[in-house]
Design a protein around this motif. Sequence first.
Motif, PDB file in Angstrom:
ATOM      1  N   ARG A  62       0.819  -1.219   0.000  1.00 18.70           N
ATOM      2  CA  ARG A  62       0.000   0.000   0.000  1.00 18.70           C
ATOM      3  C   ARG A  62       0.848   1.263   0.000  1.00 18.70           C
ATOM      4  NH1 ARG A  62      -4.084   3.334   2.598  1.00 18.70           N
ATOM      5  NH2 ARG A  62      -6.051   2.815   1.577  1.00 18.70           N
ATOM      6  N   LYS A  63       1.928   1.262   0.761  1.00 15.44           N
ATOM      7  CA  LYS A  63       2.786   2.449   0.817  1.00 15.44           C
ATOM      8  C   LYS A  63       3.306   2.816  -0.575  1.00 15.44           C
ATOM      9  CE  LYS A  63       6.803   4.349   3.161  1.00 15.44           C
ATOM     10  NZ  LYS A  63       7.850   4.135   4.159  1.00 15.44           N
ATOM     11  N   LYS A  64       3.715   1.819  -1.323  1.00 13.26           N
ATOM     12  CA  LYS A  64       4.243   2.072  -2.668  1.00 13.26           C
ATOM     13  C   LYS A  64       3.132   2.467  -3.640  1.00 13.26           C
ATOM     14  CE  LYS A  64       8.207  -0.987  -2.265  1.00 13.26           C
ATOM     15  NZ  LYS A  64       8.818  -2.234  -2.722  1.00 13.26           N
ATOM     16  N   VAL A  65       1.991   1.805  -3.546  1.00 13.48           N
ATOM     17  CA  VAL A  65       0.944   2.032  -4.541  1.00 13.48           C
ATOM     18  C   VAL A  65       0.245   3.383  -4.348  1.00 13.48           C
ATOM     19  CG1 VAL A  65      -1.094   0.956  -3.490  1.00 13.48           C
ATOM     20  CG2 VAL A  65      -0.709   0.730  -5.928  1.00 13.48           C
ATOM     21  N   THR A  66       0.190   3.905  -3.113  1.00 18.07           N
ATOM     22  CA  THR A  66      -0.468   5.196  -2.894  1.00 18.07           C
ATOM     23  C   THR A  66       0.345   6.346  -3.481  1.00 18.07           C
ATOM     24  OG1 THR A  66       0.505   5.368  -0.682  1.00 18.07           O
ATOM     25  CG2 THR A  66      -1.745   4.514  -0.835  1.00 18.07           C
ATOM     26  N   ALA A  67       1.610   6.118  -3.764  1.00 17.86           N
ATOM     27  CA  ALA A  67       2.457   7.154  -4.366  1.00 17.86           C
ATOM     28  C   ALA A  67       2.358   7.162  -5.893  1.00 17.86           C
ATOM     29  CB  ALA A  67       3.908   6.941  -3.944  1.00 17.86           C
ATOM     30  N   ARG A  68       1.665   6.201  -6.476  1.00 14.52           N
ATOM     31  CA  ARG A  68       1.567   6.101  -7.930  1.00 14.52           C
ATOM     32  C   ARG A  68       0.452   6.986  -8.473  1.00 14.52           C
ATOM     33  NH1 ARG A  68       3.366   1.208 -10.446  1.00 14.52           N
ATOM     34  NH2 ARG A  68       1.462   1.306 -11.673  1.00 14.52           N
ATOM     35  N   SER A  69       0.589   7.382  -9.713  1.00 16.55           N
ATOM     36  CA  SER A  69      -0.430   8.232 -10.339  1.00 16.55           C
ATOM     37  C   SER A  69      -1.750   7.493 -10.564  1.00 16.55           C
ATOM     38  CB  SER A  69       0.084   8.791 -11.669  1.00 16.55           C
ATOM     39  OG  SER A  69       0.350   7.741 -12.579  1.00 16.55           O
ATOM     40  N   ASP A  70      -1.707   6.161 -10.592  1.00 15.16           N
ATOM     41  CA  ASP A  70      -2.939   5.392 -10.789  1.00 15.16           C
ATOM     42  C   ASP A  70      -3.519   4.876  -9.469  1.00 15.16           C
ATOM     43  OD1 ASP A  70      -0.847   3.603 -10.458  1.00 15.16           O
ATOM     44  OD2 ASP A  70      -1.485   2.243 -12.052  1.00 15.16           O
ATOM     45  N   TRP A  71      -3.132   5.481  -8.350  1.00 13.85           N
ATOM     46  CA  TRP A  71      -3.670   5.097  -7.047  1.00 13.85           C
ATOM     47  C   TRP A  71      -5.199   5.095  -7.012  1.00 13.85           C
ATOM     48  CZ3 TRP A  71      -4.385   2.611  -2.943  1.00 13.85           C
ATOM     49  CH2 TRP A  71      -5.150   3.095  -1.885  1.00 13.85           C
ATOM     50  N   PRO A  72      -5.903   6.080  -7.599  1.00 12.85           N
ATOM     51  CA  PRO A  72      -7.373   6.042  -7.543  1.00 12.85           C
ATOM     52  C   PRO A  72      -7.970   4.740  -8.095  1.00 12.85           C
ATOM     53  CG  PRO A  72      -6.655   8.202  -8.245  1.00 12.85           C
ATOM     54  CD  PRO A  72      -5.432   7.325  -8.231  1.00 12.85           C
ATOM     55  N   GLU A  73      -7.337   4.150  -9.098  1.00 15.48           N
ATOM     56  CA  GLU A  73      -7.832   2.883  -9.647  1.00 15.48           C
ATOM     57  C   GLU A  73      -7.640   1.742  -8.643  1.00 15.48           C
ATOM     58  OE1 GLU A  73      -9.642   2.643 -12.379  1.00 15.48           O
ATOM     59  OE2 GLU A  73      -9.400   4.799 -12.571  1.00 15.48           O
ATOM     60  N   PHE A  74      -6.513   1.754  -7.948  1.00 13.15           N
ATOM     61  CA  PHE A  74      -6.284   0.731  -6.922  1.00 13.15           C
ATOM     62  C   PHE A  74      -7.223   0.929  -5.734  1.00 13.15           C
ATOM     63  CE2 PHE A  74      -2.174   0.243  -9.103  1.00 13.15           C
ATOM     64  CZ  PHE A  74      -2.192  -1.138  -9.277  1.00 13.15           C
ATOM     65  N   LYS A  75      -7.549   2.182  -5.434  1.00 14.65           N
ATOM     66  CA  LYS A  75      -8.483   2.456  -4.336  1.00 14.65           C
ATOM     67  C   LYS A  75      -9.862   1.890  -4.681  1.00 14.65           C
ATOM     68  CE  LYS A  75      -9.874   6.060  -1.157  1.00 14.65           C
ATOM     69  NZ  LYS A  75      -9.744   7.455  -0.775  1.00 14.65           N
ATOM     70  N   LYS A  76     -10.281   2.037  -5.921  1.00 14.13           N
ATOM     71  CA  LYS A  76     -11.549   1.435  -6.359  1.00 14.13           C
ATOM     72  C   LYS A  76     -11.497  -0.089  -6.206  1.00 14.13           C
ATOM     73  CE  LYS A  76     -12.552   4.934  -9.856  1.00 14.13           C
ATOM     74  NZ  LYS A  76     -12.592   5.184 -11.307  1.00 14.13           N
TER      75      LYS A  76
END
Length: 102
Positions: A33-47
Amino acid sequence: DDWDMEHDLSDYEIHQIIKGTTPELVMTATTNRKKVTARSDWPEFKKAEHKQLNEHFNLSTFGDAIPRSQVPDKATICHQIWNYYRKRCGEYKAKSCLNGKL
């Protein structure tokens, strides 16, 4: 089909597989999660997280939350961790797991 984690593709090869994305957006392996929240596509992972949580809710995987003060002394508390990846088709996936380290 999930990514074949055994096959080590270059960023260029992956970019060719998933048309319309930039190499920065492509993931071949799970990440935290720490790495993925810094990515520009985080909103897609949040969905994808919300989808996973809804599935757990619909299956009654989790019980009701209780205050820590009401947890029995000998109870084992397992913490939730997330794993993220993208499927070959481009679908974003977030998997909720329990951390079994004690």
